[in-house]
Write a protein that holds these residues in place. Sequence first.
Motif, PDB file in Angstrom:
ATOM      1  N   ASP A 180       0.816  -1.206   0.000  1.00  0.00           N
ATOM      2  CA  ASP A 180       0.000   0.000   0.000  1.00  0.00           C
ATOM      3  C   ASP A 180       0.853   1.261   0.000  1.00  0.00           C
ATOM      4  O   ASP A 180       1.872   1.356   0.690  1.00  0.00           O
ATOM      5  CB  ASP A 180      -0.917   0.017   1.224  1.00  0.00           C
ATOM      6  CG  ASP A 180      -2.073  -0.945   1.060  1.00  0.00           C
ATOM      7  OD1 ASP A 180      -2.444  -1.208  -0.104  1.00  0.00           O
ATOM      8  OD2 ASP A 180      -2.595  -1.443   2.073  1.00  0.00           O
ATOM      9  N   THR A 185       0.051  -0.753  -4.815  1.00  0.00           N
ATOM     10  CA  THR A 185      -1.211  -0.946  -4.105  1.00  0.00           C
ATOM     11  C   THR A 185      -1.491  -2.428  -3.942  1.00  0.00           C
ATOM     12  O   THR A 185      -1.063  -3.241  -4.755  1.00  0.00           O
ATOM     13  CB  THR A 185      -2.376  -0.289  -4.872  1.00  0.00           C
ATOM     14  OG1 THR A 185      -3.597  -0.554  -4.186  1.00  0.00           O
ATOM     15  CG2 THR A 185      -2.468  -0.797  -6.285  1.00  0.00           C
ATOM     16  N   ASN A 235      -5.968   1.981   1.373  1.00  0.00           N
ATOM     17  CA  ASN A 235      -4.876   2.506   0.547  1.00  0.00           C
ATOM     18  C   ASN A 235      -5.228   3.849  -0.070  1.00  0.00           C
ATOM     19  O   ASN A 235      -4.361   4.633  -0.411  1.00  0.00           O
ATOM     20  CB  ASN A 235      -4.549   1.501  -0.568  1.00  0.00           C
ATOM     21  CG  ASN A 235      -3.387   1.950  -1.431  1.00  0.00           C
ATOM     22  OD1 ASN A 235      -2.335   2.279  -0.922  1.00  0.00           O
ATOM     23  ND2 ASN A 235      -3.599   1.971  -2.731  1.00  0.00           N
TER      24      ASN A 235
END
Length: 711
Positions: free
Chosen positions: A91, A116, A127
């Motif tokens: 993230d 991500t 995120n």
Amino acid sequence: MLQPLTHLQSLTISTVGFSLYLGPEFLKFKHLELLKISGSARMITNKSFENVNGLRELVLREMMFINFIDINAFVPFKNLTSLALIGLSFDLKNVLPILWPFKGRYMKEIYTLLVTTQKSIPNPWKNGLLTKNDLIYATEICVETISMIRCGIYYVTQDALSSIATWNRCLRNIVISRNPLIGSYIALYPLSLLQNIENVVVNKALRSCEKFSDFPRLGLNRRYFLEPTAHNNITLYGKALFKSGDSLNETNSITREMDMLQKKTFYVLNGTFYIHVSKSLVSWDSKQLFPDGSFDVTIQGANNLQYIDVSDSGYHTFSGRLQGLSSLRTVILSGNNLKEFSESFLDGFLGLENLAASKCQLDKDFVAMKSNRIFQNTRKLKELDISENSLNALSPGTFSTNSDLRYLSLSGNQFKDIPFDFKFTPNLKNLDISNNAITTLTTENIRALDLLNSKNGGFQLMLNGNILSCGCQDLSFLQWLNSTLVRLDNNRNYTCMNKDGERTNTLTFSDLESLWRQCWGEFFFYIALITLCLYVTGAVLIFLMLRNKNFLVSYFLQLLGHFKLHTRLDYKTDVYIGYSDEDYRFPCIELREHLERTLKLSTFVIDRDLLASLDKASGIVDAINSCWRILLVCSESFLKNEDWSMFTMRSAMYAQSPANPAKIVVMVHTSCLSLIPTELLSVVNDENILVVSEWKINYILGEKLRTRLLA
């Protein structure tokens, strides 16, 4: 293996194992500046990079199994100026705190792409939310370029931008692209006020089905990047939005701060947005970002702004004037609704060189009447794209003030011919008129295109998607397609309708001679055919009259009177066999026996049937006159050495009459064809000349004798 490479400067490696660690052997690479790492490592610890602390550029690519990066992982890097994180299953919120070692230092670029863990179903609260605590270290790095592309960013809270003094001094390029940003777009503008900012790209927050080609096409004065694809491309900054759930006091505080910033950034007066931007700003890209917009805009402080891209952003009112854009060179409006478009909208774009307005629903009647006025003051225009607007005409004099125009796209409209005069565009090098209703080009347009090609060192014309005409009236145009030096698309092969209304392609007419024959050859062919038929008919009639005069005389005599053809019963003997005394065996034995036994015909053979008391000449003449058919066996000796043979032939020719026109039958050997006298050939029908390769009765010869002698 790599130990001898002590001067190695760039290295790309793929790692295996659980934890990433570059061992002591890397200490020998004292000149190593660029390191690219990929692989299946799951952890990056504070020891991972301790032996490569002299790096200037680090790229971590496609490390999809990463689940832990130590907070001190980047501490060893004392000289690092470029960091690229591409395709990490980690993230972005967890990556930003790791940048703390670069706090207060200069860096050229920080690039993040697909960083991500929420690629399939993003989680806005995990995120996608960036706050002040997330950006506390990043905003204190003196970095020139920051890129955050496809990192699943939903929100950037306003407090995250409360301390950007370092960025105000250092940041030049901001890229936040292809993130699902949501909220009010008004919060996007503060970053355009940074003191040294040059390129702002905050785009593609909305998914769109529309596709637009790169623009400008010729790359004239192009100092910006349209689509960041590599870790060293120009960057973009994203939205600053409010986070739901903030306390009322905190929200009010943030609102007051934003109001103060908005007073400097923009204000609204009488429905017009006045926007202030940094004087250093060169490029502004916000395509596919705004969900809607319907206002006039005046931009202040944009003395150096050269590029604006607001394509596919939902704008639908362009009735006013844009002021303060004297340095603007490129404007991309494609995908917006320009039905409400003022004829004076572009008057303030005095330096405009590139304009794209594709798929903008332009009013075709308005453009047909006002296109000359619309482009009247854009005298520096070099590239123009007004494709996919269903236009069918341009007003007279369009582009009369745009002599610098080099690229023009009119594709995807409804033009039936080229809607402007080439004399106004002497520098045009590329014309896209594909997917229109063009059927042919006039002679004037063809000459103008060839002239532009020779004058400008080349010209490209795109015609694909038009249904051209392949009729004879377009012969010169089709010939031009095959012979011109102008560069044409689709390998010069276009769909067309032929003279019969059938769909074909122009490649079928690549043979110019064949093309001419199809158009004019038919006319001249009929003339030539009629002439030939008359000539052949006359020649055949003359030939038939000469060769078959007895038949013709007999035929006409039957028509005109009571003339009657003789039959076999009118003669005493059926067949007279004429032959040479030297070659008597075949005619007197084999041939005679075949006629008498097989065909049941009576024969006259001079050596057998001529009475000794009669004169030979008289006997031959009497026998010929009393026979139904005369069969001459023309051997070499018969044609060369026998005087009686010539007498027999002449007697036979005299005996043939209209009452019995097929009386003479000639049997000749292949080798003796050239010896047959022409006077004999002139009275004997071709069907009555039997050519044999040997003097022997076979089935074929027997059938020929049957048909000739019994008929």
